[in-house]
Design an enzyme around this catalytic site. Structure first.
Site, PDB file in Angstrom:
ATOM      1  N   GLU A 273      20.401 -17.721 -25.536  1.00  0.00           N
ATOM      2  CA  GLU A 273      19.142 -17.453 -24.819  1.00  0.00           C
ATOM      3  C   GLU A 273      18.583 -18.823 -24.477  1.00  0.00           C
ATOM      4  OE1 GLU A 273      17.710 -14.675 -23.906  1.00  0.00           O
ATOM      5  OE2 GLU A 273      18.306 -13.081 -25.286  1.00  0.00           O
ATOM      6  N   CYS A 307       9.888 -19.877 -22.167  1.00  0.00           N
ATOM      7  CA  CYS A 307      11.083 -19.811 -21.310  1.00  0.00           C
ATOM      8  C   CYS A 307      10.799 -19.006 -20.053  1.00  0.00           C
ATOM      9  CB  CYS A 307      12.248 -19.222 -22.083  1.00  0.00           C
ATOM     10  SG  CYS A 307      11.856 -17.648 -22.852  1.00  0.00           S
TER      11      CYS A 307
HETATM   12  P1  NAP Z   1      16.459 -27.308 -28.372  1.00  0.00           P
HETATM   13  O1  NAP Z   1      16.072 -28.722 -28.461  1.00  0.00           O
HETATM   14  O2  NAP Z   1      17.703 -26.959 -27.661  1.00  0.00           O
HETATM   15  O3  NAP Z   1      16.504 -26.772 -29.892  1.00  0.00           O
HETATM   16  C1  NAP Z   1      16.797 -25.437 -30.207  1.00  0.00           C
HETATM   17  C2  NAP Z   1      17.349 -25.385 -31.615  1.00  0.00           C
HETATM   18  O4  NAP Z   1      18.618 -26.052 -31.651  1.00  0.00           O
HETATM   19  C3  NAP Z   1      16.459 -26.116 -32.619  1.00  0.00           C
HETATM   20  O5  NAP Z   1      16.476 -25.450 -33.857  1.00  0.00           O
HETATM   21  C4  NAP Z   1      17.172 -27.453 -32.732  1.00  0.00           C
HETATM   22  O6  NAP Z   1      16.861 -28.135 -33.911  1.00  0.00           O
HETATM   23  C5  NAP Z   1      18.611 -27.010 -32.699  1.00  0.00           C
HETATM   24  N1  NAP Z   1      19.573 -28.072 -32.417  1.00  0.00           N
HETATM   25  C6  NAP Z   1      19.343 -29.339 -32.001  1.00  0.00           C
HETATM   26  N2  NAP Z   1      20.513 -30.001 -31.886  1.00  0.00           N
HETATM   27  C7  NAP Z   1      21.500 -29.144 -32.245  1.00  0.00           C
HETATM   28  C8  NAP Z   1      22.912 -29.237 -32.338  1.00  0.00           C
HETATM   29  N3  NAP Z   1      23.569 -30.351 -32.037  1.00  0.00           N
HETATM   30  N4  NAP Z   1      23.606 -28.147 -32.722  1.00  0.00           N
HETATM   31  C9  NAP Z   1      22.968 -26.997 -33.017  1.00  0.00           C
HETATM   32  N5  NAP Z   1      21.620 -26.853 -32.955  1.00  0.00           N
HETATM   33  C10 NAP Z   1      20.899 -27.911 -32.572  1.00  0.00           C
HETATM   34  O7  NAP Z   1      15.320 -26.440 -27.711  1.00  0.00           O
HETATM   35  P2  NAP Z   1      13.754 -26.547 -27.968  1.00  0.00           P
HETATM   36  O8  NAP Z   1      13.241 -27.748 -27.293  1.00  0.00           O
HETATM   37  O9  NAP Z   1      13.473 -26.370 -29.411  1.00  0.00           O
HETATM   38  O10 NAP Z   1      13.229 -25.224 -27.246  1.00  0.00           O
HETATM   39  C11 NAP Z   1      12.874 -25.167 -25.922  1.00  0.00           C
HETATM   40  C12 NAP Z   1      13.958 -24.501 -25.090  1.00  0.00           C
HETATM   41  O11 NAP Z   1      14.220 -23.194 -25.579  1.00  0.00           O
HETATM   42  C13 NAP Z   1      13.517 -24.326 -23.654  1.00  0.00           C
HETATM   43  O12 NAP Z   1      14.577 -24.647 -22.802  1.00  0.00           O
HETATM   44  C14 NAP Z   1      13.192 -22.843 -23.560  1.00  0.00           C
HETATM   45  O13 NAP Z   1      13.276 -22.307 -22.279  1.00  0.00           O
HETATM   46  C15 NAP Z   1      14.226 -22.275 -24.480  1.00  0.00           C
HETATM   47  N6  NAP Z   1      13.827 -20.940 -24.927  1.00  0.00           N
HETATM   48  C16 NAP Z   1      14.514 -19.867 -24.454  1.00  0.00           C
HETATM   49  C17 NAP Z   1      14.128 -18.591 -24.816  1.00  0.00           C
HETATM   50  C18 NAP Z   1      14.855 -17.377 -24.290  1.00  0.00           C
HETATM   51  O14 NAP Z   1      14.625 -16.297 -24.815  1.00  0.00           O
HETATM   52  N7  NAP Z   1      15.692 -17.493 -23.285  1.00  0.00           N
HETATM   53  C19 NAP Z   1      13.046 -18.418 -25.676  1.00  0.00           C
HETATM   54  C20 NAP Z   1      12.380 -19.541 -26.145  1.00  0.00           C
HETATM   55  C21 NAP Z   1      12.780 -20.802 -25.762  1.00  0.00           C
HETATM   56  P3  NAP Z   1      15.676 -29.221 -33.874  1.00  0.00           P
HETATM   57  O15 NAP Z   1      14.517 -28.653 -33.110  1.00  0.00           O
HETATM   58  O16 NAP Z   1      15.364 -29.391 -35.295  1.00  0.00           O
HETATM   59  O17 NAP Z   1      16.246 -30.428 -33.210  1.00  0.00           O
END
Ligand code: NAP
Length: 548
Positions: A273, A307
């Site tokens: 997602e 998102c």
């Molecule tokens: P992100 O930086 O991609 O982080 C998401 C999760 O992945 C966090 O728990 C993060 O940990 C973890 N992560 C980081 N590096 C990783 C790795 N190498 N391997 C596995 N996991 C890893 O995203 P975000 O900035 O937290 O969230 C914003 C994004 O989420 C936006 O693009 C938004 O559109 C999207 N989103 C989508 C939906 C949907 O339903 N489609 C809903 C909500 C949000 P850390 O944060 O501890 O680094």
């Protein structure tokens, strides 16, 4: 235990650890004296340390503990899946009361940790979660029940087949910080009901919310069934390295692709997602007041860190001036810190700032708002009129409080622009002519389309939340989400007792006659040819089954 309470000391003996020396003497078999025989040394030795119990903490989990956490989850999952579904439902149903009873604590934590207004936090991350528990606990038994497959009695005599929806096993759940209570719960609840264990890795940006989610399940599901792993991306990578059966990931496109590659290398199914660049298409016959109110909320709720935030408005020219005036008026009325959130992280604020600057350099006109001083997280809601769409603000996910408005000549042009994005999460269409909007909706490629509303359907547990393109291929909510949380297994029972099947050895002339008779009987010949084929089948089938 919740984050505010002292952590359990994993080294301390657990109250329920049986104390062998002090326990009641086992009943002696007849004829055997129970009197003062010296106790064997093994009994006198200090009791072995109790198994380490899960710790609900906001501190990063030491990476070296992750293999043990996974082992504990795997063993707990086996027992959990063995329970009758009703027992799992009864356990998970208790969650609703906990969520509602702790409503203020949840909303306040989200306010303090992520900057959301308390009302917004309660509306988006407390009340919908109660609905979520209701929906899944009501539907789980039916949705997870096995399904009998109808088998043609002529081709497959004496056979009955059933599709079972077995749990995947141990599911890694990796979630972002923007809705750090609602997003994990929408997977944890159905995943547990289906008999899985979940290893939950919240974002390092929102560890308090992560600990709070885990604490909601304390003592209502057995230890190990929901395990919390705090930390950054390295913690998530360590979870995948140690072997899980499925991954449910919500986050950015860049991280999602890395996780998808890691899953592909291990042949582990994953749900993605990811981000969005949602458009709102405003037709000239829209209800102006409602549309403007909807756009302002859809763009600025949670400071646009959603998102499904409205990040592009395509408005038909005849209504554009009136709509823009209304949107600007409403935006001006928003009260900082009361109606609007701060941006949660400096990293995110820098992206929003860059997108706005690039759009302005490309000719965009700021109608209200604008970037705050460098380093400030209080980014005001900002409305811009865009004429040159060749800029990051119109192409990449901004994830911030900016509402770009573009004028279009027709609904078709708006559809074309909407579909041109590499993202495809949700789109809204604003018009009084709902039937026309329905036709337009079919031309859109996004996973969710709302007519005269925007984005809120993520809160509907019965409605699939899903996207296309860079928004990922995951499905959360609705019965469709179960495909990611369960594994379809087919069990066939054969009670025919025949000596052999049609397709077993030997391949004989009778078999050849029979298969071509079957082809004719099933439509390969005209009416009389089919009748003749049926007679041939009546003669040859028993000869084949019991003869040769
Ligand atoms: P992100 O930086 O991609 O982080 C998401 C999760 O992945 C966090 O728990 C993060 O940990 C973890 N992560 C980081 N590096 C990783 C790795 N190498 N391997 C596995 N996991 C890893 O995203 P975000 O900035 O937290 O969230 C914003 C994004 O989420 C936006 O693009 C938004 O559109 C999207 N989103 C989508 C939906 C949907 O339903 N489609 C809903 C909500 C949000 P850390 O944060 O501890 O680094």
């Amino acid at each position: 235990m919740d984050a505010a309470q002292p952590q359990e000391n994993p080294g301390a003996p657990a109250a329920e650890t049986p104390n062998v020396a002090a326990g009641p003497a086992p009943e002696a078999p007849p004829g055997v004296t129970t009197e003062a025989a010296p106790l064997p040394e093994a009994v006198l030795a200090p009791a072995p340390p109790p198994p380490e119990r899960p710790v609900i903490s906001t501190d990063p989990t030491p990476l070296e503990k992750i293999p043990d956490i996974l082992a504990r989850a795997r063993s707990a999952q086996r027992n959990w899946a063995e329970l009758p579904i009703r027992d799992r439902i009864d356990a998970v149903a208790k969650l609703k009361k906990r969520i509602l009873a702790r409503a203020e604590e949840i909303a306040t934590t989200l306010h303090e940790e992520c900057g959301k207004p308390v009302e917004e936090a309660a509306l988006s991350e407390v009340l919908p979660n109660a609905d979520l528990v209701d929906y899944w606990t009501l539907m789980a038994e039916e949705l997870l029940d096995s399904v009998t497959v109808e088998l043609d009695a002529l081709s497959y005599p004496g056979k009955i087949g059933r599709i079972h929806k077995d749990p995947r096993g141990v599911i890694a759940l990796i979630t972002p910080w923007n809705y750090p209570v609602a997003i994990p719960l929408r997977t944890i609840v159905p995943a547990l009901l289906a008999g899985n264990a979940v290893i939950f890795k919240p974002s390092e940006v929102s560890p308090r919310a992560g600990a709070l989610v885990a604490s909601l399940f304390k003592d209502i599901v057995p230890d190990g069934v929901l395990e919390l792993v705090q930390g950054d991306g390295s913690a998530a990578e360590a979870i995948l390295d140690n072997g899980v059966d499925a991954v449910v990931f919500t986050g950015s496109v860049a991280t999602g692709k890395r996780v998808a590659v890691a899953c592909a290398e291990r042949l582990v199914p994953c749900s993605m997602e990811l981000g969005g660049k949602d458009a709102a298409i405003v037709l000239s016959d829209c209800k102006l007041e409602r549309t403007a109110n909807g756009l302002v909320w859809g763009a600025f709720t949670n400071a646009g860190q959603n998102c499904a935030s409205i990040e592009r408005v395509y408005v038909e020219r005849p209504v554009a001036d009136k709509l823009i005036a209304k949107v600007v008026e409403l935006t001006n009325k928003l009260r900082a810190g009361v109606d609007t959130s701060r941006i949660t992280t400096q990293k995110q604020a820098a992206i929003v700032r860059r997108h706005l600057a690039e759009a302005v350099a490309a000719g965009a006109e700021i109608l209200v708002g604008g970037a705050p001083p460098e380093g400030s997280l209080d980014f005001p809601p900002t409305v811009v009129k865009v004429t040159n769409e060749d800029c990051s603000l119109m192409r990449e996910e901004t994830f911030g409080p900016i509402l770009p408005i573009v004028l279009v000549d027709s609904p078709e042009q708006a559809i074309e622009k909407t579909n041109a994005s590499r993202f495809g999460l949700t789109t809204s269409i604003w018009t009084k002519k709902v039937r026309r909007a329905r036709d337009l909706a079919r031309k859109l490629k996004t996973g969710v389309i709302t007519i005269n509303n925007h984005g809120f359907t993520a809160a509907l547990p019965a409605a699939p939340w899903t996207g296309t393109g860079d928004s990922g291929y995951g499905i959360t909510n609705s019965p469709h989400a179960l495909a990611e949380l369960t594994r379809a297994r087919f069990i066939l029972e054969d009670t025919s007792g025949a000596a052999r099947e049609l397709w077993w050895y030997p391949y004989t002339p009778i078999l050849r006659t029979l298969v071509f008779a079957m082809a004719r009987a099933r439509g390969g010949a005209g009416f009389f040819g089919r009748i003749a084929a049926f007679f041939r089948l009546i003669v040859t089938v028993p000869r084949r089954m019991f003869g040769g």
